[in-house]
Every structure is written in C-alpha cells, then in structure tokens.
Design an enzyme around this catalytic site. Structure first.
Site, PDB file in Angstrom:
ATOM      1  N   HIS A   1      -4.506   3.472   5.402  1.00  0.00           N
ATOM      2  CA  HIS A   1      -3.248   3.977   5.836  1.00  0.00           C
ATOM      3  C   HIS A   1      -3.020   5.379   5.114  1.00  0.00           C
ATOM      4  CE1 HIS A   1       1.199   4.322   6.439  1.00  0.00           C
ATOM      5  NE2 HIS A   1       1.040   3.543   7.356  1.00  0.00           N
TER       6      HIS A   1
ATOM      7  N   ASP B   1      -3.593  -2.268  -2.021  1.00  0.00           N
ATOM      8  CA  ASP B   1      -2.550  -2.176  -0.840  1.00  0.00           C
ATOM      9  C   ASP B   1      -2.367  -3.346  -0.197  1.00  0.00           C
ATOM     10  OD1 ASP B   1      -0.802  -1.394   1.085  1.00  0.00           O
ATOM     11  OD2 ASP B   1      -1.861   0.545   1.900  1.00  0.00           O
TER      12      ASP B   1
ATOM     13  N   GLN C   1      -0.103  -5.155   4.221  1.00  0.00           N
ATOM     14  CA  GLN C   1      -0.360  -5.817   5.493  1.00  0.00           C
ATOM     15  C   GLN C   1      -0.517  -7.485   5.260  1.00  0.00           C
ATOM     16  OE1 GLN C   1       0.520  -5.592   8.429  1.00  0.00           O
ATOM     17  NE2 GLN C   1       0.937  -3.273   8.388  1.00  0.00           N
TER      18      GLN C   1
ATOM     19  N   LYS D   1       8.173  -5.618   5.275  1.00  0.00           N
ATOM     20  CA  LYS D   1       6.830  -6.324   5.887  1.00  0.00           C
ATOM     21  C   LYS D   1       6.739  -7.719   5.615  1.00  0.00           C
ATOM     22  CE  LYS D   1       4.126  -2.302   6.704  1.00  0.00           C
ATOM     23  NZ  LYS D   1       4.379  -1.617   7.829  1.00  0.00           N
TER      24      LYS D   1
ATOM     25  N   CYS E   1      -1.084   5.707  11.957  1.00  0.00           N
ATOM     26  CA  CYS E   1      -1.019   6.543  10.351  1.00  0.00           C
ATOM     27  C   CYS E   1      -2.624   6.367   9.868  1.00  0.00           C
ATOM     28  CB  CYS E   1       0.032   5.931   9.543  1.00  0.00           C
ATOM     29  SG  CYS E   1       1.613   6.222   9.978  1.00  0.00           S
TER      30      CYS E   1
END
Ligand SMILES: Cc1ncc(COP(=O)(O)O)c(C=O)c1O
Length: 406
Positions: free
Chosen positions: A120, A198, A201, A224, A363
C-alpha cells in the site's frame, strides 16, 4: 459455524440499517463496519466520562486514564505483546511514518530498505521519501504474474546492507497472504535488518502473535477491525522502542523541559504527544477482548474464504472476467477485471445497484503497474457479516452493469 457468524452479524447496527434499505456492503478491506461493543463504549464515554487522560487529579480523569491504560493491556494481550510495547497513533499510515522518521535517524547513506511491489502507498511512500532524503537505496521485491511475492528474488535482494524490511502480511488488492515464516527466516538469516509487518489487512483474519511472527514492529488500524477510525496501533519490541527517538513532540511525552533541553518520558508515552483519541482506544480494547473471547480467527478466515470461493465460482461465468492473484493464498478479498470495461465505470453502476465495493488502484499504483492493470481492479472484500446473498447480488448487478456498458 454459519449460525455463529449470523448471530454476530446482528451486532453490527449498520448491517441491519443497510439491510432494511436493500443495500449491501462488500468493502471491508477499505474499512470494516462497527460492532455494538465499541459503539456502546463511545456512547457511555460521551455521556458519563468525558475528560482528558494523564493530566488530571479529578475522578473523571483518573477513571478515563485507568480505562485507557487497561485498553492498552487488552491490545497487548491480543498481540501477545507487553503493555509498554503498544504505541497509539492515528492509523497504520502514521505508524509507518513514525517508523520511517525514527528508525530512519539510525540509517546512513548507502544503507538499503527493502519493500515489495504489493505494498500500500502507506508502506511505500514513507520509505521512498526517507531514501531520497538520506541517500539510501530503496529496493522493491517484485511479484510474479499471479501477484505472489517472488521469494527467490526477495531473497536475492537481502544482504548485509539491508537495514529495514517492511512488508504487508496480506495484500489489500489481491487478498494474498504472504508466507511469514519463510520471509522472517530469510530476513534473519541474511541480514540484521529491522523487520516491520503491515498487518492492516491481516488483523481481521489472522491470529496475530508478535512473538511467533518474530517481527520487530507491527502496525494496524483500528477501523479495519470493527472499531472506530482514528487509532493506529504500533507494536515495537521494548528494547527497540527504548532506543528510538520520538516522532512528534509536545504535551504528555516528557519528564522535564527546560528552555534549552528536554527529557522524554519512558515508553510508550514518549511516542504519544498530545491528547489521544481516548474513547476510541477504550473502544478498540473492548472490541479486541470481545473478539478474542468470541471468535476463532481460523474459523473466521474459513468462513470468509468459503464466501470468496463461492463468489469466484459464480463470477467466473462472466465472459472476459479475470481474477487477480492466486487462489491458493487468497484470504477474504477478491479482485478482478473484466475485458473491455473500466473498473470505475463498473463500480459506478454497482453503486446505483446499492452495492458498496471499491474500484481503482487501491493505493497500490506500483502493483497496478507491475501487473499492467491500467484501469485498476474491482475489489469485493468479505467479512464475518457477509453471506451468500451478497454474492448473488454482486453477480446480478455485474450482469446489469455489463448489459449497459458492453
Ligand atoms: C495493507 C494496508 N496498509 C496500509 C493501509 C493504510 O491504512 P490507514 O489508511 O488506516 O492508515 C491500508 C489501508 O487500506 C492497507 O490495506
């Protein structure tokens, strides 16, 4: 299994609201809907406990501070981390900017940073800007034509000059899950780099255990995972956080200030300048505790993967439709393109059909370029409150859209 998720579905007021209006939500990868547990925390706080934290001797402030710090404990527990290894920011983006700024201060000209083509922009731009500013080399590990990380090339890019490796756990475009065990052992074997994960998600579909993953830092956003927007979580190993300089300075992060020099507070407070999103943090703590108690993330992922699988079967009937990414490693996201149609045109008609899903580059422009996806993709993302009905609705709406566009 079905009943469990259907029961939980009722705890998302917006799903009930949308259902009454005949609307469907397939955009949880952008932001997840909010669960009642967190909404109730916000309501109670605004009605009975508004006050600042760490700044007052009165009862309201003491109570808010206690709840805020209790939430930190719950979030640490969720990640299998220590209390003072949890830093609150605004979102994943801010956590990554913090790391680029603070870790970046240790790097010297010629040092290397490794990211991947599937990042991202939040996990790409902070490193690109840092590299330009300090004369570092930003290396980008490529993906294969099935949008999987090319592990051979990833390994070849690792060397003793690599000082930071930052990569996503799950791609927000394809839903592909990266093989962390292999990646982490390659990083440890070939470098002494800081390993940043990261988890924006993966936080909603994986059991995140920072000790097991053996990352140095892990970041995610509260929005999220069914909790309010406006909070980011940055986990960092205690020893590393202690070494890092602060990112922002101001109220609440010092032990002493003179006209010429200041002393920073201990971790995690030296990274939390200014009044935080107190009620949001408390809500996030409650939501994560609730999920740990009520949910097995492995079961949840199976539920979501089953929905993705069904969607894949149904949508593959559409001529010219091509799925992006590899079926085997897919989590809860299904991205696709349809020959001869721009993904934004499709999303526009789907919106008229009362379906919320996202189109475009998500993104991730470097990934779009690598896969030659000039008009981006259409992305359906599934969560615990989705069900088969939405898949049929998606197919019907795509048929309608194509009858208009083709
Ligand atoms: C993989 C990934 N990383 C980072 C981000 C940025 O998250 P935020 O916008 O909450 O900062 C997102 C958001 O979609 C994401 O999917």
């Amino acid at each position: 299994m079905k009943n469990k998720f259907q029961d939980l579905r009722k705890r998302f007021p917006q799903i009930v609201f949308m259902e009454e209006k005949g609307e469907f939500y397939l955009d949880s990868a952008a932001t997840a809907l909010k669960i009642d547990v967190g909404i109730e925390v916000l309501r109670q706080f605004y009605e009975t406990n508004v006050s600042n934290v760490h700044r007052g001797e009165h009862n309201l402030s003491l109570k808010a501070t206690e709840k805020y710090e209790k939430a930190r404990e719950k979030i640490a527990h969720f990640l299998n981390a220590e209390f003072n290894e949890i830093v609150f920011t605004r979102n994943t983006t801010e956590s990554l900017n913090l790391l680029a700024h603070s870790l970046g201060s240790f790097l010297q000209e010629g040092d290397e940073i490794l990211v991947t083509q599937m990042e991202h922009h939040s996990n790409f731009l902070p490193w690109q800007v840092l590299a330009q500013k300090k004369g570092l080399k930003l290396k980008v590990a490529p993906v294969t034509s099935s949008a999987l990380l090319d592990l051979n090339l990833f390994e070849q890019l690792l060397n003793p000059k690599t000082k930071i490796v930052s990569l996503t756990h799950v791609s927000n475009v394809t839903g592909v899950l990266n093989p962390l065990d292999e990646i982490s052992s390659l990083i440890r074997k070939k470098t002494s780099a800081y390993f940043i994960l990261d988890a924006a998600q993966s936080v909603s579909c994986q059991n995140l255990n920072v000790k097991k993953i053996n990352c140095d830092f892990l970041v995610f956003s509260s929005h999220k995972i069914f909790a309010p927007s406006g909070i980011g979580v940055l986990y960092g190993k205690k020893k590393l956080l202690e070494k890092l300089p602060p990112y922002q300075v101001g109220g609440g992060m010092i032990t002493d200030v003179s006209e010429t020099k200041s002393e920073w507070a201990k971790i995690p407070y030296k990274f939390e300048a200014g009044t935080p999103f107190i009620e949001g943090v408390i809500a996030l703590g409650e939501v994560l505790s609730f999920l740990r108690k009520e949910l097995d993330f492995k079961e949840l992922l199976k539920w979501e993967q089953n929905l993705v699988f069904q969607a894949e079967n149904l949508l593959s009937q559409i001529p010219g439709l091509r799925f992006i990414g590899c079926k085997k490693n897919r989590t809860n996201i299904l991205s696709f393109v349809i020959e001869g149609v721009h993904s934004s045109d499709l999303a526009f008609i789907l919106a008229k059909e009362k379906l919320a899903l996202r189109a475009g580059h998500h993104c991730c422009i470097p990934l779009m370029k690598a896969l030659c996806l000039n008009s981006g993709t259409l992305r359906a993302s599934f969560s615990l409150y989705n069900r088969e009905e939405e898949i049929y609705k998606l197919k019907r709406s795509l048929d309608t859209a194509l009858s208009i566009l083709l």
